[in-house]
Design a protein around this motif. Structure first.
Motif: not given
Length: 525
Positions: A456-480
């Motif tokens: 994953t490009p960023i730690s889970k702890e750092a994700l708490k400030s985001y309202a929406l997260v987009f990942d251009a990777v689609y294989t797998p559909r739901i990335t880490r």
């Protein structure tokens, strides 16, 4: 048994546009297992089977060959491949050739004899060749693909040996090697089986139907290959619509490295088939995009999707570039103009991605749209400064977002940020970057893509400030990344939404027809 299909033969209510046969290699330890596989091949849609005698653990030539021919529901091709030609047989040469002669005498439709052994085999026949059996004389090159001149000389030598059908198999060091084999195939005056082994040679096994190849090989299941790079019968028939490929079929494809994970062929080929559009869309593992586009310069190669890592290099190959793509500095769609063969490049990434992110913020169905962008005024963080990163940054800026570029290499982040009018961070700095809540994060790198799904490009702890997260990777559909973002309470948008969104415009540019949006969604969902 003569096997030739008329180009207008109806098959399951569909026009068959080529006479190229599909042959299923049968490789098993025992005759009983081979008989089971033969029935599977028939049900799978194969036209004939290649019985690989060298795969048998024990073998009684007279008895076993008679059993295999008698009980096979399809025409038979017998191959007894020695180790020195890439097979498994390491015994006496006379016994091997005797077994092939027995196969002919017992009614095999075809036998395969290596060019290095054909002189000895012909001598052992004493001119008594059964009329119903055809001899395929083969040459396999596991090192490279020779020049057109050398290939032509090889075909001439095989033809002069008395072959009914010529077979050459070479190895692709680059996808441009395949062009030489196509050139030999289309100009051959004798029936020819010509293919290029390896993933870079995949299209040779599909497009042989366009260029006049006698047959292609398709495996019964993925992973059970008799040579490198073979597709399955199911893929040939149902993914690439093999029976509908003809001399005038337009070729499209996805250029990338890696590329085998791409679902684009599923999407486009299903849509082509639904409206009987005479095109085929293939995976294209490309190392040098400029070399590829220069080699396949015919208008038959009509359009390409371009993915990692070629989007920026592809822009330089196009004679004309859409102004938006020029601003972004990358193209993901290339069209070859039918009138003059020149290349036109555009970028549909930012349309698909930004629309998907907007819909995610609105909570609406991906196909719907509403006026006014929910991105206006939001802090929009883009991870990655490559072609897709540029597209997302440009698109977000156009929608009124404040853009921040984060990249492993800070200088590249700074360069892109200066171009679009935003700020730059290193990826390490992003871990502690949370100036406000409700931000949007867009990962445009390949981090987390199959097979490295634990990254994953960023730690889970750092994700708490985001309202929406987009990942251009689609294989797998739901990335880490997406899974952890969801656990932090953010809305998530997968690369599938971007993939389908950007495909709409590409399809319309490829075909000149409206995109079948609901079909796209039902195909990928």
């Amino acid at each position: 048994m003569e096997l030739v299909a008329s180009p207008v033969e109806m098959e399951k209510g569909e026009i068959r546009r080529n006479p190229t046969l599909i042959c299923a290699p049968i490789m098993a330890d025992s005759v009983d297992q081979m008989l089971i596989q033969m029935k599977t091949a028939k049900l799978s849609g194969a036209d004939l089977v290649e019985v690989r005698l060298d795969s048998l653990r024990s073998f009684n030539p007279l008895q076993d060959i008679e059993t295999l021919i008698k009980h096979c529901p399809l025409p038979t091709l017998f191959t007894y491949r020695p180790i020195w030609e890439g097979g498994q047989y390491d015994g006496d040469e006379k016994s091997r050739l005797d077994a092939l002669r027995v196969a002919m005498e017992l009614g095999a439709d075809y036998i395969d004899v290596e060019l290095k052994a054909i002189h000895e085999f012909n001598n052992s026949m004493h001119g008594r060749k059964p009329a119903q059996s055809k001899i395929i004389v083969s040459s396999h090159n596991y090192e490279n693909t020779p020049s057109v001149e050398d290939l032509g000389n090889l075909v001439a030598r095989i033809q002069a040996s008395g072959a009914d059908i010529v077979k050459i198999a070479t190895t692709a060091l680059d996808i441009t090697d395949v062009a030489r084999v196509f050139q030999i195939t289309v100009h051959s005056q004798v029936p020819i089986i010509a293919m290029v082994m390896g993933e870079r040679g995949l299209m040779s096994r599909i497009l042989c139907a366009k260029f006049g190849g006698y047959l292609t090989f398709g495996t019964l299941e993925s992973g059970r290959l008799s040579a490198p790079g073979q597709p399955t019968i199911d893929d040939l028939l149902n993914l690439y619509n093999f029976r509908q490929i003809g001399p005038d079929t337009k070729v499209f494809g996805v250029i990338g490295k890696p590329v085998s994970h791409s679902k684009s062929p599923i999407l486009y080929n299903k849509a082509f088939k639904a409206i009987d559009f005479n095109g085929v869309y293939v995976h294209l593992l490309v190392d040098d995009v400029a070399n590829f586009l220069q080699t396949y310069s015919s208008t038959d190669f009509a359009g390409f999707s371009c993915t990692i890592p070629h989007k920026e290099a592809a822009l330089k190959c196009c004679g004309e570039v859409d102004p938006v793509a020029k601003s972004i500095g990358a193209v993901n769609c290339i069209i070859r103009r039918s009138n003059d063969g020149k290349l036109f490049g555009c970028n549909t990434d930012y349309i698909g991605a930004i629309s998907a992110i907007e819909d995610g913020l609105r909570g609406s169905h991906p196909i719907s749209s509403t006026s006014g962008s929910p991105l206006a005024g939001k802090l929009f963080v883009v991870i990655g400064a490559g072609g897709a990163g540029k597209a997302l940054a440009y698109g977000a800026k156009e929608k009124g977002a404040r853009v921040v570029i984060a990249n492993r290499t800070y200088d590249r982040a700074r360069e892109l940020a200066d171009t679009v009018g935003g700020d730059a961070l290193s990826l390490n700095e992003l871990l502690n970057f949370h100036p406000e809540d409700g931000m949007v994060l867009a990962n445009t790198t390949a981090i987390g893509m199959h097979p490295k799904v634990d990254e994953t490009p960023i730690s889970k702890e750092a994700l708490k400030s985001y309202a929406l997260v987009f990942d251009a990777v689609y294989t797998p559909r739901i990335t880490r990344l997406l899974q952890e973002a969801q656990e932090c309470g953010a809305k998530i948008v997968s690369g599938v939404e971007m993939f389908i969104g950007q495909a709409y415009e590409q399809y319309e540019r490829f075909t000149g027809l409206p995109a079948p949006k609901e079909l796209f969604w039902s195909t990928i969902a």
